[in-house]
Scaffold this motif. Sequence first.
Motif: not given
Length: 361
Positions: A240-244
Motif C-alpha cells: 500500500a505504501w512502497m512505490k512500484g
Amino acid sequence: MNSFYEIPQIKKGILFIPDISGFTQFVTSTEVSHSQHIISELLELIISEVGNLFTVSEIEGDAVLFYRFQNDFDIEEIIKLCEKVFLSFHSYLKTYRRDLVCHCGACTMTHKLGLKFIIHIGDFGLNQVGKREKLYGKEVILAHRLMKNPLDLKEYVLVSSSYDLFDIKLLTSADLVLEEFGYVSFGYMDLTPLKDRIPEPLPIQRNFYPEVKKFVYTVIPAISFQDIVLAITEPEHRKAWMKGVSNIELKGHKINRIKSNHDCVINGNTIQVTLEDLIREENEVKILEHAYMQSMKTEIIQLFTIRKTEKDEVILGMGTVIIGSKNPFVRMFKSLIERVMAVQNSKNITSLGKYLKVLKY
C-alpha cells in the motif's frame, strides 16, 4: 434397476483426531487474521507429521479428521505417533515465539495453545458428496462426542473402549455418559510432561553487515511501534505504501518472522528478500532486510529505524547499502546507484509516513 444413490460400504477402521486446544479463545480474543494464519500453519504441520499413516478426511476448524481402514490396529504405534506430533507442535511454537516480528495478541499468545488426540475404532464408510468423500456412520459421531469430555486436562491422548484398555498400561481409565450412546469408557494419558523433552531453540544466528549510513527520514505523530512494524513487514501493508510494488509472496510461512523469506516484485523485477533481524530497544526498533536483486545480480542491505522523541513524535528512517554485486556496472557506479536508491527511499519513507497517519486516524 440402477439406484440413484450408492449405499456407502461400511467397514472397520481407525478414526484419529488431533485437536488444537484453546483455539476458540485464541481466535475470538485476538487478531483474527494472524490467528487464522497460525492455526493454518499448525494444521499443515500436523498433517505433515502424520504423513501417510492416515488419510485426511477433512479439516474441522481447529482439528484434522484422519481415518485408516486396515485389520491391524497397533495402538502403541499410534500413541507414539501422537507423541511425535505433540513434540513437533510445541517445538514449532517455541521457534515461532523466538522469531516473532509481530507482537499482536495472536502472535504473543501461541504458547497458550495445546494439542489433544482422540483415537477410536469403529465401523464407518465413505459417502460421496459432490466431488468430496465424507466419513459416514454412528462411530464418526461418537469419536467427535469424545472430544467433549470431563477431563481436566488441556493436552492428552484419549483412546476409546473400542480398544482393550486393560492391555494399554500407559492409560488411566475413565468414563462418561453420552446422549444416544449411554455409558462410554475410555483411557487417557496426560501429554503435558512431554514438554520437558523439548529443548529451547538455539539463538538466532545474526550476521554482520556493513553499516548503513545514508538515511532518509520522516517525522509523524506518535503511533504504536507495533503498528509501524506491521506496516513495514506485512505484505498487504507494504504494497500500500512502497512505490512500484505489485506483489509480495511469502515463502514457506504465512506470517513474516525473523529469517523468513519473500519475493517482492517492484516495477516488474523480482527481489528476493530475507527479514534478517528485528532489534527492539526501549525507544527504538530496527528492522534489517537482506535483498538480492535478480535483474542487477546485486545484494543490498535495507535498514528501517523507528525512534520515539520527547515531543510525542516518531522518526522513521530508511537506508540502503550495496554489499556485493556480480554486475560490473553496479560495482563501477556503486556510490551513484546508492544515491539513486536514497532518492527512492525518500519517496517511500514519505509514503509510509502518510500511510501510517491514515492508519492512526
